[in-house]
Design a protein around this motif. Sequence first.
Motif, PDB file in Angstrom:
ATOM      1  N   SER B 126      17.659  11.280   0.583  1.00  0.00           N
ATOM      2  CA  SER B 126      18.549  10.327  -0.091  1.00  0.00           C
ATOM      3  C   SER B 126      19.724  11.068  -0.721  1.00  0.00           C
ATOM      4  N   PHE B 127      19.486  12.302  -1.189  1.00  0.00           N
ATOM      5  CA  PHE B 127      20.601  13.098  -1.719  1.00  0.00           C
ATOM      6  C   PHE B 127      21.631  13.347  -0.621  1.00  0.00           C
ATOM      7  N   LEU B 128      21.110  13.684   0.570  1.00  0.00           N
ATOM      8  CA  LEU B 128      22.000  13.976   1.691  1.00  0.00           C
ATOM      9  C   LEU B 128      22.807  12.732   2.079  1.00  0.00           C
ATOM     10  N   VAL B 129      22.082  11.609   2.143  1.00  0.00           N
ATOM     11  CA  VAL B 129      22.737  10.362   2.546  1.00  0.00           C
ATOM     12  C   VAL B 129      23.797   9.966   1.521  1.00  0.00           C
ATOM     13  N   SER B 130      23.499  10.212   0.231  1.00  0.00           N
ATOM     14  CA  SER B 130      24.437   9.780  -0.811  1.00  0.00           C
ATOM     15  C   SER B 130      25.774  10.512  -0.682  1.00  0.00           C
ATOM     16  N   GLN B 131      25.771  11.678   0.004  1.00  0.00           N
ATOM     17  CA  GLN B 131      27.032  12.384   0.198  1.00  0.00           C
ATOM     18  C   GLN B 131      27.966  11.608   1.110  1.00  0.00           C
ATOM     19  N   MET B 132      27.399  10.660   1.862  1.00  0.00           N
ATOM     20  CA  MET B 132      28.228   9.905   2.795  1.00  0.00           C
ATOM     21  C   MET B 132      28.757   8.617   2.192  1.00  0.00           C
ATOM     22  N   PHE B 133      28.293   8.282   0.972  1.00  0.00           N
ATOM     23  CA  PHE B 133      28.806   7.055   0.357  1.00  0.00           C
ATOM     24  C   PHE B 133      30.307   7.209   0.153  1.00  0.00           C
ATOM     25  N   PRO B 134      31.108   6.297   0.688  1.00  0.00           N
ATOM     26  CA  PRO B 134      32.551   6.433   0.513  1.00  0.00           C
ATOM     27  C   PRO B 134      32.936   6.208  -0.953  1.00  0.00           C
ATOM     28  N   GLY B 135      33.803   7.087  -1.434  1.00  0.00           N
ATOM     29  CA  GLY B 135      34.216   7.006  -2.829  1.00  0.00           C
ATOM     30  C   GLY B 135      34.792   5.659  -3.215  1.00  0.00           C
ATOM     31  N   THR B 166      27.389  12.994  -9.780  1.00  0.00           N
ATOM     32  CA  THR B 166      27.797  12.912  -8.373  1.00  0.00           C
ATOM     33  C   THR B 166      27.761  14.286  -7.715  1.00  0.00           C
ATOM     34  N   PRO B 169      23.702  16.216  -5.635  1.00  0.00           N
ATOM     35  CA  PRO B 169      23.158  16.455  -4.291  1.00  0.00           C
ATOM     36  C   PRO B 169      23.565  17.798  -3.709  1.00  0.00           C
ATOM     37  N   PHE B 170      24.873  18.098  -3.768  1.00  0.00           N
ATOM     38  CA  PHE B 170      25.335  19.359  -3.192  1.00  0.00           C
ATOM     39  C   PHE B 170      24.683  20.540  -3.903  1.00  0.00           C
TER      40      PHE B 170
END
Lengths: 652, 294
Positions: B126-135, B166, B169-170
């Motif tokens: 889910s951390f990885l996926v959250s990186q793709m959430f568009p700002g 925010t 995740p990284f």
Amino acid sequence: MSQKPSHRRRFAAGLVAALVVGVGLSHWTLVRARVQENRARAERVALVSLNALVDIVERAGGVGDSVRRAVAVFARGSSALTTIRVVAFDGLSLEASTASADGGDKAAPRRLAREEKPLYDQGQRLRAAVETNHQEGGARKEEIEIAAMPGGGLALAAPVTKEGAVVGLVAVETTPVPSPPRTSWLAPLAAVLIPALAFLVLAVPIAERRWVLAVVAATLLLGTMVAYGRYAFATMAGDRRITERTVAGEVTAEAARASSVVSELSLGDPRTLHPGSWDADLFRRPLELIAPDGTVHEAKLAESLAGAAGRTRQVFGAFAVLALALLAFVGFGSATRLGATLRKHRQAYTYTFPALFGMLLLVFLPFLYGVVLSFSDMSLYTSQAPMGDLFSKLWVGLKNFTDILGDFHVATSTAGGLVWNYQNIYWTLGITVIWTVANVAYGVGMGLFLALILNTKGLLGRPYYRVLFILPWAMPNYITALIWKGMFHQQFGVFNQIIQMCGGTPVSWFEKTSTSLFACIATNAWLSVPFMMVISLGALQSISADLYEAARVDGATRWQQFRSITLPSLKPALVPAIILSVIWTFNMFNIIYLVSAGEPGHSTEILITQAYKFAFEQYRYGYAAAYSMVIFAILLAYGVWQNKVTKATEGI
Amino acid sequence: MSVGSRTGDFPHLPLHVILLIYVVVTLYPLLWVFTIGFSGQQGLMIVDIPANATFLDRLRAIMPWPAHFSFSNFTSVFTEQPFARWLLNSVIVATATTILGVFLACTAAYAFSRFRFPGRRAGLMSFLVSQMFPGTLMLIPLYIIIVQWLGLGSNFIGLILIYSITGIPFCVWMLKGYFDTIPRELEESALMDGASTATIFYRIVLPLAKPAVAVTALFSFMTAWNEFIQAATFMDKVNMYTAPVGLRFFVGGFSQQWGYFAAGAIVTAIPIVALFLFLQKYLVSGLTAGAVKG
């Protein structure tokens, strides 16, 4: 080994928990509804008085002695209104006031004092609201302002109109709102205890038969929720009836007073007063719940109550579902298992809790809200709407998505050739793909190239080169973007100086799609080299020199060494870096937004900047959210595909 | 034996030529902004060009060297403009973000690296996926949560929370990769000696992971120092602007104060560049250790 857990005990615990939550939420809703009804009642009563007063002030012409006399006579018999002020915009004057502060040398009429500017501003707001609503032929801006005062009373203000124009305002203050009725806590207590005791009794003959226990508990829970819902709604309906009777009484009283004021000051025929219309909403539209003769309009009230019953049923139904879920969760042992898991891995969950909680609140919750938004047509005008409206009034289903994805008019062919439609998502997607591929390819290629050179053993000044090459990464990227925008300036920019130096003609970089996109890519490419260079360099340095030694002994050429040793060793570091880089570039907002700003004519927007413009330039929040969802879907599909191809996340 | 290497037979001179060309490409925009900053003017031109410019005139115009040296842009950006206040705001926000972000990321990454527990894989994914959430999708709901629900508009705390969370995740992925490379034997022997998990974490794992923690801290600091869309959205009072919002204020809209912008940009960029030079030895090892999972 502990004894086998008892189904009976679990369902009893589950039922109590479900009852406490279900009845508790219902009770809390009831208490809040009663507080709201109490406040609404006070507001409606105050509005009737205010509207009656405005009616009289308007008959008295809005200015002059007749207004003062009318206010004085009106105030004599008024019990609910503590102060009345009438302001005329013409001459900024306080025309009449019953406030004790406005006595002596401050008595009306006089010019408004400097510290009374808020009163004037309020009038201007009301005038603007009336005019807006009139122009739009609707009711969007409230024409009467209501605010709670520190002492518990209400402050209201309404516009005074003359021949269709707003010429002043009437501001009144009321006596404190009566405190809301107390709601007994015996009913909710009984609604928890009685079914719980009943279950304990019934459970004795059932013993440990799990499904029978579940059915009995669920029946008791639902029965209680229905009964409590009926009780709560009956209480609310009773409150509502009191409201209508109170308002009806107020209408009758104000009608009598107004007609006596009108006849005393001979302001026209008292029979032309319309007391029924004084019971109105904040847009001054009559509610029509009170008949002109001052009695409650029973049919209308029943209709309104039926609507309220429907909404109440929805809310209480949701509570019942929640309670039922809780019952099942505890009763079937999931709660016990969850508790055991939490206890067993206590350390792990303690360590991860702060980060996960933060992520939940500020990443996943906003995301879910965004998802809901994408199914609505929320815009600037409806952004203040309550949460529930998103699922009812503003809900448009998949319309945003079909509008976005179903629009295939990428280009129209005209006599002059193809005309591209730059707002179309497929055009923007194409630009985004070009943008991403160009940037990542250049970043990887140049980064790897520089890293290979810098990895040369014994090369002079390696640390200095590396520091210099990292600088673009260290620079904040919005600064870089603005610098490059300056360098691409048509008249003063450096690039056009160089072109002219070589005898060319200056280029208007941002007036053609191709050059504009080139400018953006050049900027971002410059930015993205250091990241890839650092990653590659790190990976190169971790390759054991023995490998090359062995390869050389075996007679491998340099190219063979590169193919068989260097590239495979780089892969574990480069692949995740490339995946990250693709996602970052795809979503790289600052560069496009600041360098080309989508010029010319939105043709160089990438998806993310286009979504931003839909949201914050056109204020189509729902549409922009749906657009962003499409972006997310694309990236997710890419991520899943990459993951499959490279197995980068294997073994976590 | 160790003297020879695979590229040892490449002559070094052409390599230096290539590297120097790229040094020019890298440095030119930076020198250009220095030139504008020290020019004492607000315009984009380095020197004025006559109407019928010769080759040499134009060559002079692209040389990043100001016609007259002047510190006036630097002094007036601090005295006439509230830039000092904006810089202070950025320092407060970035420092707090770094502390909070590193704390959150270290604890979570340690758990993800060392413990096996239900939800671990889901959490990491889910951390990885959250990186793709568009700002842009997040901006409107975040505004509602931060400003309307929590009442943190124009408040440091709101911005600090957003930045540090925010960035999680990284940071977690990077730190977890590094923690994975630290041998478990060290911890196991400490455990045998009676150390608690907390002691092991603070006394053994964190000191060993210093390079990765340093990179995480740097990343958190940079995120907070460089971000401007959210800062511009949540900080609507002029005296609560952060440096990026303030800099855009100089050259956004109808304002074209390139001199102030350049001076401010130089001042804003210096701490980051200094941090980079200070921490760059950790940069490569921290990043690659996180990325190379074998």
